[in-house]
Design an enzyme around this catalytic site. Sequence first.
Site, PDB file in Angstrom:
ATOM      1  N   ASN A  48     -20.687  24.023  37.986  1.00 40.12           N
ATOM      2  CA  ASN A  48     -20.063  25.117  37.639  1.00 40.12           C
ATOM      3  C   ASN A  48     -19.053  24.668  36.687  1.00 40.12           C
ATOM      4  O   ASN A  48     -18.591  23.502  36.655  1.00 40.12           O
ATOM      5  CB  ASN A  48     -19.100  26.076  38.537  1.00 40.12           C
ATOM      6  CG  ASN A  48     -18.343  25.237  39.649  1.00 40.12           C
ATOM      7  OD1 ASN A  48     -18.674  23.983  39.946  1.00 40.12           O
ATOM      8  ND2 ASN A  48     -17.457  25.944  39.955  1.00 40.12           N
ATOM      9  N   GLU A  50     -15.968  26.031  34.371  1.00 43.87           N
ATOM     10  CA  GLU A  50     -15.051  27.409  34.311  1.00 43.87           C
ATOM     11  C   GLU A  50     -14.562  27.592  32.816  1.00 43.87           C
ATOM     12  O   GLU A  50     -14.683  26.502  32.176  1.00 43.87           O
ATOM     13  CB  GLU A  50     -13.823  27.264  35.211  1.00 43.87           C
ATOM     14  CG  GLU A  50     -14.704  27.357  36.670  1.00 43.87           C
ATOM     15  CD  GLU A  50     -13.708  27.624  37.995  1.00 43.87           C
ATOM     16  OE1 GLU A  50     -12.275  27.135  37.612  1.00 43.87           O
ATOM     17  OE2 GLU A  50     -14.033  27.699  39.157  1.00 43.87           O
ATOM     18  N   CYS A  59     -21.974  29.546  36.105  1.00 47.79           N
ATOM     19  CA  CYS A  59     -22.169  28.804  37.525  1.00 47.79           C
ATOM     20  C   CYS A  59     -23.137  27.726  37.713  1.00 47.79           C
ATOM     21  O   CYS A  59     -23.870  27.438  36.572  1.00 47.79           O
ATOM     22  CB  CYS A  59     -23.013  30.098  38.408  1.00 47.79           C
ATOM     23  SG  CYS A  59     -21.747  31.399  38.873  1.00 47.79           S
ATOM     24  N   GLU A  61     -25.634  27.271  39.541  1.00 45.35           N
ATOM     25  CA  GLU A  61     -27.297  27.502  39.306  1.00 45.35           C
ATOM     26  C   GLU A  61     -27.659  28.039  37.838  1.00 45.35           C
ATOM     27  O   GLU A  61     -28.577  27.596  37.371  1.00 45.35           O
ATOM     28  CB  GLU A  61     -27.436  28.825  40.077  1.00 45.35           C
ATOM     29  CG  GLU A  61     -27.214  28.541  41.767  1.00 45.35           C
ATOM     30  CD  GLU A  61     -25.837  28.856  41.995  1.00 45.35           C
ATOM     31  OE1 GLU A  61     -24.887  28.770  41.108  1.00 45.35           O
ATOM     32  OE2 GLU A  61     -25.392  29.489  43.100  1.00 45.35           O
ATOM     33  N   CYS A  96     -24.411  33.581  43.883  1.00 45.14           N
ATOM     34  CA  CYS A  96     -23.834  34.692  43.528  1.00 45.14           C
ATOM     35  C   CYS A  96     -24.992  35.746  43.006  1.00 45.14           C
ATOM     36  O   CYS A  96     -26.133  35.348  42.815  1.00 45.14           O
ATOM     37  CB  CYS A  96     -22.527  34.853  42.665  1.00 45.14           C
ATOM     38  SG  CYS A  96     -23.381  34.672  40.805  1.00 45.14           S
ATOM     39  N   CYS A  99     -26.723  34.801  40.080  1.00 45.70           N
ATOM     40  CA  CYS A  99     -27.519  33.607  40.150  1.00 45.70           C
ATOM     41  C   CYS A  99     -28.704  33.855  40.836  1.00 45.70           C
ATOM     42  O   CYS A  99     -29.719  33.190  40.338  1.00 45.70           O
ATOM     43  CB  CYS A  99     -26.619  32.440  40.810  1.00 45.70           C
ATOM     44  SG  CYS A  99     -25.378  31.906  39.318  1.00 45.70           S
TER      45      CYS A  99
HETATM   46  N1  THU Z   1     -19.892  29.679  41.509  1.00 51.42           N
HETATM   47  C1  THU Z   1     -20.880  29.061  41.100  1.00 51.42           C
HETATM   48  O1  THU Z   1     -21.132  28.070  40.704  1.00 51.42           O
HETATM   49  N2  THU Z   1     -22.047  29.665  41.634  1.00 51.42           N
HETATM   50  C2  THU Z   1     -22.117  30.814  42.466  1.00 51.42           C
HETATM   51  O2  THU Z   1     -23.317  31.143  42.737  1.00 51.42           O
HETATM   52  C3  THU Z   1     -20.869  31.402  43.002  1.00 51.42           C
HETATM   53  C4  THU Z   1     -19.665  30.745  42.257  1.00 51.42           C
HETATM   54  C5  THU Z   1     -18.567  28.960  41.093  1.00 51.42           C
HETATM   55  C6  THU Z   1     -18.171  30.005  39.962  1.00 51.42           C
HETATM   56  C7  THU Z   1     -16.649  29.263  40.104  1.00 51.42           C
HETATM   57  O3  THU Z   1     -16.314  28.292  39.261  1.00 51.42           O
HETATM   58  C8  THU Z   1     -16.257  29.254  41.362  1.00 51.42           C
HETATM   59  O4  THU Z   1     -17.613  28.915  42.051  1.00 51.42           O
HETATM   60  C9  THU Z   1     -15.504  30.122  42.201  1.00 51.42           C
HETATM   61  O5  THU Z   1     -16.082  31.353  42.063  1.00 51.42           O
END
Ligand code: THU
Length: 133
Positions: A48, A50, A59, A61, A96, A99
Amino acid sequence: MSATPQPDWEDLYSQARAVARNAYAPYSRYHVGAAGLVDDGRIVVGCNVENASYGLTLCAECSMVCAMHSGGGGRLLAVAVVGGFDVDDLKMGKPCGRCRQLLFEAGGAGLPVNEHHTLAEILPDAFGPDELR
Ligand code: THU
């Protein structure tokens, strides 16, 4: 003709855990790593990433699917996702909703996610490429 690559789940989890260390997550501090087996035998990974605007966060994925296409494309055959606040104790991750949709496009309904689920189970009756043909 070469045989279809088979997932080595321990290796996928291990690569997912390794890439999760590289997560850029200064806001949530939640590290996520994804590793996928591509139909040509490659392993692709993503973490991920940010952003100060929060909503632009990428994310793990999503990063992994981008890596697959950037590296020559293909179809995902299996995906491992891990996540957590402590990079030395990462748990199985739950993709999520967005994703799940990305994984559906890249691997289809039968794609195994974290060994015990298929995408069809975690994203039933999905909208996908077939709707547009
Ligand atoms: N996140 C992912 O990388 N993949 C997901 O499927 C769920 C959330 C990350 C996004 C953010 O940087 C952190 O998790 C908290 O939401």
